[in-house]
Design an enzyme around this catalytic site. Sequence first.
Site, PDB file in Angstrom:
ATOM      1  N   CYS A 157       0.839  -1.199   0.000  1.00 10.11           N
ATOM      2  CA  CYS A 157       0.000   0.000   0.000  1.00 10.11           C
ATOM      3  C   CYS A 157       0.872   1.248   0.000  1.00 10.11           C
ATOM      4  O   CYS A 157       1.790   1.376   0.786  1.00 10.11           O
ATOM      5  CB  CYS A 157      -0.887  -0.008   1.246  1.00 10.11           C
ATOM      6  N   ALA A 158       0.572   2.156  -0.894  1.00 11.03           N
ATOM      7  CA  ALA A 158       1.441   3.323  -1.060  1.00 11.03           C
ATOM      8  C   ALA A 158       1.564   4.115   0.231  1.00 11.03           C
ATOM      9  O   ALA A 158       2.546   4.776   0.478  1.00 11.03           O
ATOM     10  CB  ALA A 158       0.891   4.222  -2.166  1.00 11.03           C
TER      11      ALA A 158
END
Lengths: 313, 313
Positions: free
Chosen positions: B136-137
């Site tokens: 997840c960024a």
Amino acid sequence: MADTSVAPPRSLRKGTAKLEAVELAEFLLRPDPQDPRLTSRVEGVDEQGRPVETAVVTERPLTLYLNRQEIVTMMTIGDYPDYLAVGYLLNQNMLRPDDEIEGVDYDEELDVVVVRTRRETNYEEKLKKKIRTSGCAQGTVFGDLMERFDEVALSQGARLHTSWLYALTRKINTAPSLYLEAGAIHGCVLCQGERPLLYMEDVGRHNAVDKIAGYMLLHGLTPDDKIFYTTGRLTSEMVIKTVQMGIPILVSRSGFTAWGVDLARQAGLTLIGRAKGRRFIALSGAERIVYDAEHRDEEEAPRHGRKGARDDA
Amino acid sequence: MADTSVAPPRSLRKGTAKLEAVELAEFLLRPDPQDPRLTSRVEGVDEQGRPVETAVVTERPLTLYLNRQEIVTMMTIGDYPDYLAVGYLLNQNMLRPDDEIEGVDYDEELDVVVVRTRRETNYEEKLKKKIRTSGCAQGTVFGDLMERFDEVALSQGARLHTSWLYALTRKINTAPSLYLEAGAIHGCVLCQGERPLLYMEDVGRHNAVDKIAGYMLLHGLTPDDKIFYTTGRLTSEMVIKTVQMGIPILVSRSGFTAWGVDLARQAGLTLIGRAKGRRFIALSGAERIVYDAEHRDEEEAPRHGRKGARDDA
């Protein structure tokens, strides 16, 4: 420059549909702020309680499969799931440049993208590594990122003319973008000489980088003569990704971290930060810089500047 | 306000050692840009090839153990490993507010911090979850973050006076900080009324948030009457963390994402963005705002503004 003359596939045309000026035509790919999927209008109030409506960037989950294996769920604006998927796997070393990609299938309803390769990859080992580093503030898998770092040899012949740099930042800052439309988004641009080739934006800087890496692999763009521009800080992770992609020059309008500088010097990466107007600082690889721009000492007029905010990313 | 009158323990005194003005004395804790461990001087060249020396923020690995279990390795500036460790575990739901912390041991040479609790926690299940979301960024564990989101009830009685907001942003922007010293760093500030209590900075915004969460737990600060200020974007993750911490009001000088706004409305969080000078936009929970500031329509003088850059984080 055969590698920059590829015609964008159908799925990309919308990104280059609204070219108004000659300079905009230089972009192979750039943001499409008019794409209704990428922003939404939201109602609120201003500092005096007056009703206002504003545009905000959308973010949606995208679950990535490598062959039959679920790898990760990412939050993305969702404009180029195919490039994002391939670039993510590449930058995580879960895909090798020599891996044969047999297909990339995107299901917009399920928010799922599947990358199919001929040989099965060693994802299990990779997933083990993730456990140990997934809390890293930069949000990626450090063990994997470092894996190829020391093997990379960056082009010694590559050059950065200061005149290119000033032309690039002006073109990038004035090109229509989700940033100008709604703010709160990261941008990365792959450049060649004074030409900005690929301008990608996303809610996570990592996604913007990965989308560029995916495009480069799928379209056969070579890194040796490229310049990578990012709006974000020059962190260790940004340096590692740029080196892994084989790009010899990294430029940002934001600032540096100490470890980012150390790693850039280890790899011989040209690292340029605080690039605003006609000013910048190079903390690594300055031998690639050609000082050909005529110079005034004062800052460039602010019309090319960004909104006031921190040098964050 | 007993909860704000705690005397900072010895380890924190350096952070408040250089108070010059009355307003600076309002900070229980603020950055110490003079701490030699937090920045280093680096030599480079400027846009005309002239040698320059500049300060850059250091980042070092910190490996966190919960009892005998290695949890994660984080990159941090390293100023408050104890608060970071406790806050990280708390915000990841690996530690419950009712867990008894028997000790937090930091080994500066090994870059290791160990949090010891009476009961063993269910870390294994948490680590499983990490695998699925670590890409997840935003760089955290989403499954865990959402876990308590729906249970939280934010204070309805909490208020934000616009006069407080303008006073807070001025105090925060003018306080000595690593940002002003070296740039390229995130900041978060826990505030009460027009008083900024805790000003934390770190290379990752998540660390700054977690350090505040850790301080709040260890010093018994209650969230109901607090205001959380961040330099970063109002992403889904930032909203989730603020709600989990029980703080009813979140303010940023940066912009919004659509999912961040959705979640803020679900939770009844007051969400204020683009807070610059005397302007802002509220996209959720505007009923807590009291418009008591006398108003001019033009922007405040730029001397309180930040360097030009993107609304990133």
